[in-house]
Design a protein around this motif. Structure first.
Motif, PDB file in Angstrom:
ATOM      1  N   PHE A 166     -19.382  -2.319  31.714  1.00 49.91           N
ATOM      2  CA  PHE A 166     -20.543  -3.778  31.576  1.00 49.91           C
ATOM      3  C   PHE A 166     -20.257  -3.764  29.652  1.00 49.91           C
ATOM      4  O   PHE A 166     -20.372  -2.862  29.109  1.00 49.91           O
ATOM      5  CB  PHE A 166     -21.366  -3.500  31.615  1.00 49.91           C
ATOM      6  CG  PHE A 166     -21.627  -4.431  32.881  1.00 49.91           C
ATOM      7  CD1 PHE A 166     -21.644  -5.211  33.806  1.00 49.91           C
ATOM      8  CD2 PHE A 166     -22.277  -3.128  34.292  1.00 49.91           C
ATOM      9  CE1 PHE A 166     -21.334  -5.493  35.322  1.00 49.91           C
ATOM     10  CE2 PHE A 166     -22.920  -3.302  35.297  1.00 49.91           C
ATOM     11  CZ  PHE A 166     -22.448  -4.589  35.851  1.00 49.91           C
ATOM     12  N   PHE A 167     -19.481  -4.702  29.687  1.00 48.14           N
ATOM     13  CA  PHE A 167     -19.708  -5.184  28.010  1.00 48.14           C
ATOM     14  C   PHE A 167     -19.936  -6.320  27.829  1.00 48.14           C
ATOM     15  O   PHE A 167     -19.423  -7.186  28.196  1.00 48.14           O
ATOM     16  CB  PHE A 167     -17.976  -5.056  27.091  1.00 48.14           C
ATOM     17  CG  PHE A 167     -17.262  -5.699  27.359  1.00 48.14           C
ATOM     18  CD1 PHE A 167     -16.660  -7.524  26.286  1.00 48.14           C
ATOM     19  CD2 PHE A 167     -15.850  -5.667  28.055  1.00 48.14           C
ATOM     20  CE1 PHE A 167     -16.401  -8.453  26.874  1.00 48.14           C
ATOM     21  CE2 PHE A 167     -15.637  -6.483  28.809  1.00 48.14           C
ATOM     22  CZ  PHE A 167     -15.063  -7.988  28.180  1.00 48.14           C
ATOM     23  N   PRO A 168     -20.778  -5.919  26.431  1.00 43.02           N
ATOM     24  CA  PRO A 168     -21.118  -7.720  25.802  1.00 43.02           C
ATOM     25  C   PRO A 168     -20.374  -8.531  25.319  1.00 43.02           C
ATOM     26  O   PRO A 168     -19.664  -7.943  24.549  1.00 43.02           O
ATOM     27  CB  PRO A 168     -22.072  -6.701  25.061  1.00 43.02           C
ATOM     28  CG  PRO A 168     -21.725  -5.887  23.797  1.00 43.02           C
ATOM     29  CD  PRO A 168     -20.879  -5.109  25.427  1.00 43.02           C
ATOM     30  N   ASP A 169     -20.094  -9.750  26.002  1.00 45.23           N
ATOM     31  CA  ASP A 169     -19.103 -11.088  25.526  1.00 45.23           C
ATOM     32  C   ASP A 169     -19.310 -11.209  23.860  1.00 45.23           C
ATOM     33  O   ASP A 169     -18.490 -11.317  22.644  1.00 45.23           O
ATOM     34  CB  ASP A 169     -19.060 -12.248  26.288  1.00 45.23           C
ATOM     35  CG  ASP A 169     -20.450 -13.120  25.439  1.00 45.23           C
ATOM     36  OD1 ASP A 169     -21.423 -12.118  25.059  1.00 45.23           O
ATOM     37  OD2 ASP A 169     -20.434 -14.073  25.935  1.00 45.23           O
ATOM     38  N   ILE A 191     -16.187  -6.070  32.933  1.00 46.15           N
ATOM     39  CA  ILE A 191     -16.855  -7.335  33.293  1.00 46.15           C
ATOM     40  C   ILE A 191     -17.642  -7.088  31.768  1.00 46.15           C
ATOM     41  O   ILE A 191     -18.850  -6.877  31.496  1.00 46.15           O
ATOM     42  CB  ILE A 191     -18.169  -7.090  34.597  1.00 46.15           C
ATOM     43  CG1 ILE A 191     -16.647  -6.235  35.568  1.00 46.15           C
ATOM     44  CG2 ILE A 191     -19.044  -8.499  34.217  1.00 46.15           C
ATOM     45  CD1 ILE A 191     -18.190  -6.485  36.807  1.00 46.15           C
ATOM     46  N   ALA A 192     -17.602  -8.321  31.687  1.00 44.98           N
ATOM     47  CA  ALA A 192     -17.956  -8.973  30.130  1.00 44.98           C
ATOM     48  C   ALA A 192     -19.422  -9.693  30.470  1.00 44.98           C
ATOM     49  O   ALA A 192     -19.526 -10.557  31.828  1.00 44.98           O
ATOM     50  CB  ALA A 192     -17.035 -10.033  29.761  1.00 44.98           C
ATOM     51  N   HIS A 480      -9.036  -8.827  33.330  1.00 43.12           N
ATOM     52  CA  HIS A 480     -10.174  -8.660  33.786  1.00 43.12           C
ATOM     53  C   HIS A 480     -10.745  -9.927  33.047  1.00 43.12           C
ATOM     54  O   HIS A 480     -10.543  -9.711  31.925  1.00 43.12           O
ATOM     55  CB  HIS A 480     -11.167  -7.538  33.390  1.00 43.12           C
ATOM     56  CG  HIS A 480     -10.408  -6.254  33.910  1.00 43.12           C
ATOM     57  ND1 HIS A 480     -10.930  -5.530  34.908  1.00 43.12           N
ATOM     58  CD2 HIS A 480      -9.506  -5.126  33.508  1.00 43.12           C
ATOM     59  CE1 HIS A 480      -9.808  -4.251  35.504  1.00 43.12           C
ATOM     60  NE2 HIS A 480      -9.367  -4.612  34.235  1.00 43.12           N
ATOM     61  N   THR A 481     -10.724 -10.785  33.966  1.00 47.47           N
ATOM     62  CA  THR A 481     -11.844 -12.196  33.303  1.00 47.47           C
ATOM     63  C   THR A 481     -13.289 -12.338  33.421  1.00 47.47           C
ATOM     64  O   THR A 481     -13.781 -13.431  33.264  1.00 47.47           O
ATOM     65  CB  THR A 481     -10.781 -13.263  33.343  1.00 47.47           C
ATOM     66  OG1 THR A 481     -10.834 -12.806  34.496  1.00 47.47           O
ATOM     67  CG2 THR A 481      -9.148 -13.064  33.292  1.00 47.47           C
ATOM     68  N   ASN A 482     -13.107 -11.392  34.613  1.00 49.50           N
ATOM     69  CA  ASN A 482     -15.059 -11.447  34.773  1.00 49.50           C
ATOM     70  C   ASN A 482     -16.281 -11.705  33.792  1.00 49.50           C
ATOM     71  O   ASN A 482     -15.713 -10.430  33.482  1.00 49.50           O
ATOM     72  CB  ASN A 482     -15.105 -10.373  35.777  1.00 49.50           C
ATOM     73  CG  ASN A 482     -16.305 -11.052  37.051  1.00 49.50           C
ATOM     74  OD1 ASN A 482     -17.254 -12.107  36.314  1.00 49.50           O
ATOM     75  ND2 ASN A 482     -16.999 -10.544  38.183  1.00 49.50           N
ATOM     76  N   SER A 483     -16.862 -12.585  33.748  1.00 50.98           N
ATOM     77  CA  SER A 483     -17.646 -12.743  32.726  1.00 50.98           C
ATOM     78  C   SER A 483     -19.167 -13.341  34.007  1.00 50.98           C
ATOM     79  O   SER A 483     -18.749 -14.441  34.479  1.00 50.98           O
ATOM     80  CB  SER A 483     -16.941 -13.923  31.530  1.00 50.98           C
ATOM     81  OG  SER A 483     -18.528 -14.374  30.590  1.00 50.98           O
ATOM     82  N   ALA A 492     -23.331  -8.371  40.221  1.00 53.00           N
ATOM     83  CA  ALA A 492     -22.097  -7.507  40.016  1.00 53.00           C
ATOM     84  C   ALA A 492     -20.778  -6.445  40.560  1.00 53.00           C
ATOM     85  O   ALA A 492     -20.406  -5.747  41.346  1.00 53.00           O
ATOM     86  CB  ALA A 492     -21.677  -7.801  38.504  1.00 53.00           C
ATOM     87  N   VAL A 493     -22.513  -5.344  40.599  1.00 54.80           N
ATOM     88  CA  VAL A 493     -21.593  -4.270  41.198  1.00 54.80           C
ATOM     89  C   VAL A 493     -21.133  -4.157  43.053  1.00 54.80           C
ATOM     90  O   VAL A 493     -20.584  -3.347  43.435  1.00 54.80           O
ATOM     91  CB  VAL A 493     -23.122  -2.920  40.614  1.00 54.80           C
ATOM     92  CG1 VAL A 493     -22.891  -1.837  41.812  1.00 54.80           C
ATOM     93  CG2 VAL A 493     -22.566  -2.554  39.772  1.00 54.80           C
ATOM     94  N   LYS A 494     -22.817  -4.936  43.592  1.00 53.63           N
ATOM     95  CA  LYS A 494     -22.026  -5.158  44.962  1.00 53.63           C
ATOM     96  C   LYS A 494     -20.949  -5.198  45.176  1.00 53.63           C
ATOM     97  O   LYS A 494     -19.986  -5.064  45.721  1.00 53.63           O
ATOM     98  CB  LYS A 494     -23.292  -5.743  45.217  1.00 53.63           C
ATOM     99  CG  LYS A 494     -24.853  -5.123  45.494  1.00 53.63           C
ATOM    100  CD  LYS A 494     -25.858  -5.365  46.121  1.00 53.63           C
ATOM    101  CE  LYS A 494     -27.690  -4.641  46.053  1.00 53.63           C
ATOM    102  NZ  LYS A 494     -28.414  -6.033  46.418  1.00 53.63           N
ATOM    103  N   GLN A 495     -20.880  -6.912  44.751  1.00 57.32           N
ATOM    104  CA  GLN A 495     -19.507  -7.579  44.525  1.00 57.32           C
ATOM    105  C   GLN A 495     -18.035  -6.535  44.551  1.00 57.32           C
ATOM    106  O   GLN A 495     -17.556  -6.310  45.604  1.00 57.32           O
ATOM    107  CB  GLN A 495     -19.345  -8.115  43.703  1.00 57.32           C
ATOM    108  CG  GLN A 495     -19.560  -9.959  44.636  1.00 57.32           C
ATOM    109  CD  GLN A 495     -19.807 -10.723  43.283  1.00 57.32           C
ATOM    110  OE1 GLN A 495     -19.207 -10.749  42.532  1.00 57.32           O
ATOM    111  NE2 GLN A 495     -20.515 -11.891  43.883  1.00 57.32           N
ATOM    112  N   ALA A 496     -18.664  -5.648  43.328  1.00 58.68           N
ATOM    113  CA  ALA A 496     -17.048  -4.202  42.633  1.00 58.68           C
ATOM    114  C   ALA A 496     -16.691  -3.366  44.143  1.00 58.68           C
ATOM    115  O   ALA A 496     -15.815  -3.387  44.257  1.00 58.68           O
ATOM    116  CB  ALA A 496     -17.445  -4.114  41.307  1.00 58.68           C
ATOM    117  N   LEU A 497     -18.236  -3.402  44.567  1.00 52.80           N
ATOM    118  CA  LEU A 497     -18.150  -2.470  45.718  1.00 52.80           C
ATOM    119  C   LEU A 497     -17.438  -2.360  47.051  1.00 52.80           C
ATOM    120  O   LEU A 497     -17.855  -1.723  48.074  1.00 52.80           O
ATOM    121  CB  LEU A 497     -19.429  -0.960  45.361  1.00 52.80           C
ATOM    122  CG  LEU A 497     -18.939  -0.440  43.854  1.00 52.80           C
ATOM    123  CD1 LEU A 497     -20.583   0.379  43.536  1.00 52.80           C
ATOM    124  CD2 LEU A 497     -18.275   0.495  43.805  1.00 52.80           C
TER     125      LEU A 497
END
Ligand SMILES: *Cc1c(COP(=O)(O)O)cnc(C)c1O
Length: 499
Positions: A166-169, A191-192, A480-483, A492-497
């Motif tokens: 996760f990075f801050p936009d 993920i932004a 990767h465009t997920n923001s 988001a973690v649940k979706q990724a896994l």
């Protein structure tokens, strides 16, 4: 060799367990009980070996439960000319008489975190195997810039692992952002988060601590782990290059066997310089470890007065990877300085948490004073040091390395000590190119140019090639465009896994 917790009686019987768990259940950090000494004869003997041979030799002293073949395999997977742009891995350059720059930024992301994060995934999957862990390891990272990309490069395509960053936009540079959103690999998620670094970091901490998520994770055959710098698996690879810097100087006959040297280290979380301390403890002839801080100078004050006080304004500086007010790895030094007095450490850490400061006793101060020296550099001094060193010695440094150099100059002035010194260089000048350009170009030369145009300008002016990891970055495809909103990180973690 056992690994003990800095906070109490908890221990691990093996390094594999310590690396897998990351942090002790009592909240302490793992420290090695009694690392074996390396003698001068051994040092001279290994000095003719390759970087990888020397790395395997040093690591064996700490990872005594890994076989020699396992360590060798981890080392070779990490340090090779596929990932690093030079077979020397960590070149040592002579800047001026008696001063040498140890360049730790020839890896894929152009900063020193590659030294640890290229090998950590292999140590970690080895640890999982040894401890009969069948779950897949999920690495969660909140990054303010450098760590995320280095972790992605280290973990990409490593079997048995996935990584979510996760990075801050807001608040990271264009280059840092492009490095992450173009990341390739079959097990990576980038993920932004709409927010700042603190929001992102708090979000990750909350996910780690959330019972429900952890249960759901375990049921699906996953387990969280951390690539954070408090993991012993991130610290131990950094001990290696203190030794290889010394053996390189021996080989070049710059020093005689047993001659002591200094290291000056740009410091934030106290991980890099602490590795230097462990090298000295194991017998490396070190005179002083010079702790170079920026204007977030908690460590300078601590080393000079024995008072650690984080109650001060957080400053954003030109050396952002050192913008830290709580240097977690200092706890390991306190353990060494008090001969393992966990009662004292618990007391100090409680004070830090409750009041925001603690003061150590005179014995602890003396211990630290004997080996460490500290000063800090402000942004103006940092820029000036880059320019002067470039003009005078034709050597170009990034802002973090320049803090190390500036503080070394203050050390020389203050002490007159002419001991040969290694400047630990932590990032490529191309990585922090906006500040570096500001230092060496005139306003008209660099204003209006994008970070990518500056790369070309720097390369043309200095004759240094643009590092592979940074060249063509603006032409790579964004994968990767997920923001997301900061409230949705868990989801988001649940979706990724696919939980
Ligand atoms: C992380 C980092 C540092 C600080 O290292 P610590 O181990 O946290 O003291 C210095 N320079 C650069 C470029 C870094 O990325």
């Amino acid at each position: 060799m056992r690994y003990l917790s800095t906070r109490g009686k908890h221990y691990c019987s093996t390094s594999a367990e310590a690396i897998k768990i990351g942090i002790a259940p009592d909240g302490g950090l793992f420290v090695p009980e009694n690392p074996e000494l390396i003698t001068l004869e051994q040092l001279q003997k290994i000095s003719s070996l390759s970087f990888n041979d020397q790395a395997a030799f040093i690591l064996q002293h700490f990872l005594s439960d890994y076989t020699a073949e396992e360590i060798r395999s981890c080392v070779d997977k990490a340090y090779n000319t596929h990932a690093f742009d030079t077979p020397e891995i960590t070149p040592l350059k002579n800047i001026s008489p008696g001063l040498f720059s140890l360049e730790l930024w020839h890896g894929p992301t152009c900063a020193f975190k590659d030294m640890a994060l290229q090998i950590l995934p292999h140590l970690l999957t080895g640890a999982a195997e040894k401890t009969q862990e069948s779950d897949e390891i999920v690495i969660l990272v909140a990054t303010s810039g450098d760590t995320g990309k280095a972790a992605l490069e280290g973990f990409k395509n490593v079997p048995g692992t996935s990584i979510i960053v996760f990075f801050p936009d807001k608040g990271i540079s264009e280059i840092q952002k492009m490095q992450m959103v173009t990341q390739e690999g079959n097990n990576v998620h980038v993920i932004a988060v709409e927010g700042n670094f603190d929001d992102t970091q708090s979000g990750v901490k909350a996910i780690f601590a959330d019972n429900e998520t952890n249960i759901a994770l375990n049921q699906s055959g996953y387990r969280f782990s951390s690539a954070n710098s408090i993991n012993w698996g991130r610290l131990v690879p950094q001990i290696v290059y203190y030794f290889t810097a010394y053996t390189t100087l021996l080989n070049r006959k710059e020093i005689t066997p047993g001659e002591k040297i200094n290291f000056t280290v740009p410091t934030g979380n106290f991980g890099n310089i602490l590795a230097g301390y462990y090298a000295q403890k194991m017998g490396l002839p070190v005179n002083k470890l010079i702790c170079a801080a920026n204007e977030n100078n908690v460590l300078t004050e601590f080393i000079r007065t024995g008072m650690y006080d984080r109650n001060r304004k957080f400053r954003k500086t030109l050396s952002p990877s050192m913008d830290i007010l709580i240097s977690s790895n200092l706890e390991r030094l306190l353990y060494e300085a008090t001969s393992g007095n966990t009662g004292k450490i618990n007391h100090w850490m409680d004070e830090l948490k409750i009041k925001g400061y603690y003061e150590v006793d005179p014995d602890t101060r003396n211990f630290i004073d004997n080996i460490f020296w500290s000063e800090y550099a402000n942004d103006q001094e940092t820029i000036k040091t880059i320019k002067q060193t470039y003009d005078q010695y034709n050597y170009l440094m990034d802002t973090h390395t320049a803090v190390g150099k500036n503080v070394y100059e203050k050390y020389l002035m203050g002490t007159g000590d002419s001991t040969k010194t290694v400047l630990v260089s932590t990032a490529s000048p191309f990585k922090f190119n906006t500040s570096v350009a500001r230092a060496i170009f005139s306003e008209t030369e660099f204003s209006g140019k994008s970070e990518f145009e500056l790369l070309t300008l720097l390369s043309q002016t200095t004759g240094m090639p643009i590092p592979q990891g940074l060249s063509d970055l603006d032409k790579k495809s964004v994968l990767h465009t997920n923001s997301i909103d900061k409230e949705n990180m868990q989801q988001a973690v649940k979706q990724a896994l696919k939980l």
